[in-house]
Design an enzyme around this catalytic site. Sequence first.
Site, mmCIF file in Angstrom:
data_model
loop_
_atom_site.group_PDB
_atom_site.id
_atom_site.type_symbol
_atom_site.label_atom_id
_atom_site.label_comp_id
_atom_site.label_asym_id
_atom_site.label_seq_id
_atom_site.Cartn_x
_atom_site.Cartn_y
_atom_site.Cartn_z
ATOM 1 N N HIS A 43 0.758 -1.427 0.541
ATOM 2 C CA HIS A 43 -0.255 -0.517 0.100
ATOM 3 C C HIS A 43 0.770 1.281 -0.133
ATOM 4 C CE1 HIS A 43 0.178 1.323 4.360
ATOM 5 N NE2 HIS A 43 0.320 -0.202 4.510
ATOM 6 N N ASP A 99 5.779 3.195 6.380
ATOM 7 C CA ASP A 99 3.596 2.547 6.804
ATOM 8 C C ASP A 99 3.018 2.884 5.481
ATOM 9 O OD1 ASP A 99 2.010 1.121 7.066
ATOM 10 O OD2 ASP A 99 2.076 1.426 8.870
ATOM 11 N N GLU A 124 -5.312 1.773 2.349
ATOM 12 C CA GLU A 124 -5.154 0.675 3.561
ATOM 13 C C GLU A 124 -4.939 1.233 5.358
ATOM 14 O OE1 GLU A 124 -3.410 -2.282 6.264
ATOM 15 O OE2 GLU A 124 -2.515 0.095 5.929
ATOM 16 N N GLU A 125 -4.515 2.591 4.968
ATOM 17 C CA GLU A 125 -4.425 2.839 6.797
ATOM 18 C C GLU A 125 -5.956 2.927 7.128
ATOM 19 O OE1 GLU A 125 -2.402 2.966 8.541
ATOM 20 O OE2 GLU A 125 0.079 3.345 7.334
ATOM 21 N N ASP A 141 4.260 -5.275 3.854
ATOM 22 C CA ASP A 141 4.030 -4.480 4.997
ATOM 23 C C ASP A 141 4.763 -4.043 5.975
ATOM 24 O OD1 ASP A 141 2.236 -2.274 6.387
ATOM 25 O OD2 ASP A 141 0.604 -3.137 5.179
ATOM 26 N N HIS A 197 4.294 4.375 12.530
ATOM 27 C CA HIS A 197 3.124 5.933 12.661
ATOM 28 C C HIS A 197 3.749 7.293 13.539
ATOM 29 C CE1 HIS A 197 -0.490 3.367 11.852
ATOM 30 N NE2 HIS A 197 0.062 3.309 11.297
#
Length: 371
Positions: A80, A192, A225-226, A250, A337
């Site tokens: 992603h 990410d 995706e998030e 990922d 994150h």
Amino acid sequence: MSFLKTLLNAPGPSGFETTPARLWREEAATFADEVTGDVHGNSYATILGPGASGPGKGSGPSTASPGPKPQAPSVMFAGHIDEIGLMVVHIDDDGFLTFDGIGGWDSQVFVGQRVSILGRQGPVPGVIGKKAIHLMEQADRDKVSKISDLWIDIGAKNRAEAEKMVRVGDAGVLKSEVLELPNGRLVSRSMDNRIGAFVVLEALRLLARDARPATRVTAVATTQEEIGYSGGGARTSATTLQADCALVVDVTHATDFPTSDKRKKGDFKLGGGPVLSRGSAVNPVVFEMLVAAAEEEKIPYAVEAAPRFTSTDADQIFTAHRGVATGLVSVPLRYMHSPNELVELEDVHRAARLLAAFARKVGVGTSFIPK
């Protein structure tokens, strides 16, 4: 490295992935046989092997009509391309912006950060404000900051001035640039999972450059995706491709830092190679093929248990259309994150090599049905 840095620096929070997706497709066009996009924002790059079916069609015994020559199962690589971000939800009379998070944030990370808002006429810089510690009561000093305690200051004197630069619904990201550290370690926001989108494209590049696979292989830079509670771009792209097999790339938590509890989270180190998920969404045949490919290529790896769900695109892909034989390959990452996520580049390269090696093992006789 130049392409990777450009990709990481491009702002693209969930639902607003246009810029990094365009860069990804431009790079893919330099070597892929086919490059396309779709209405969901997903980007596709395909290599056609001698046993491949046509683009956008499934392959293998489950989709072949009687009579035609058997075809090798099609393979999808999915990473992603979106990142966590923020969104403007209100502009007050003094020109300050109220915002909310896009994706899963630790709200404490926002405090004191610079932001870049994707305004109608280009990026709008700003800072996240909070009441200074000197102005707080003692009880407030001990409280964890919430997003509702914060605001964005773009330097506007009033609402009218602010509205010339931003609109409600504009997205943004925390402002940070790629930083290279010793030992081949790279720091950036958006690792990410911009790094996963990078890996799947690099794996496709290896297939195009070194030895083509026997089947059709499509790398996909998936979207949302998030925030993919309903499947995001992963489910729609897997359905579009009618893929027989999918390898999702990922990141996972590296646990080689102070205070980490390896008994609960596993033992995953930077430089330890890709992490292979087992259980949940993962097809057991695909898992064993990944292990075999890693060992044949002398690629170190670790195994991560996923007894319930993986919290990745794999959860959305393995039940798409008629079901997809899915595997999950993760890159160890520190400080997930945050605006300073950290990976080791050797793990990134090894992940790409592993995907390419797996694809070369898929042929006309390959079956992903567990026995």
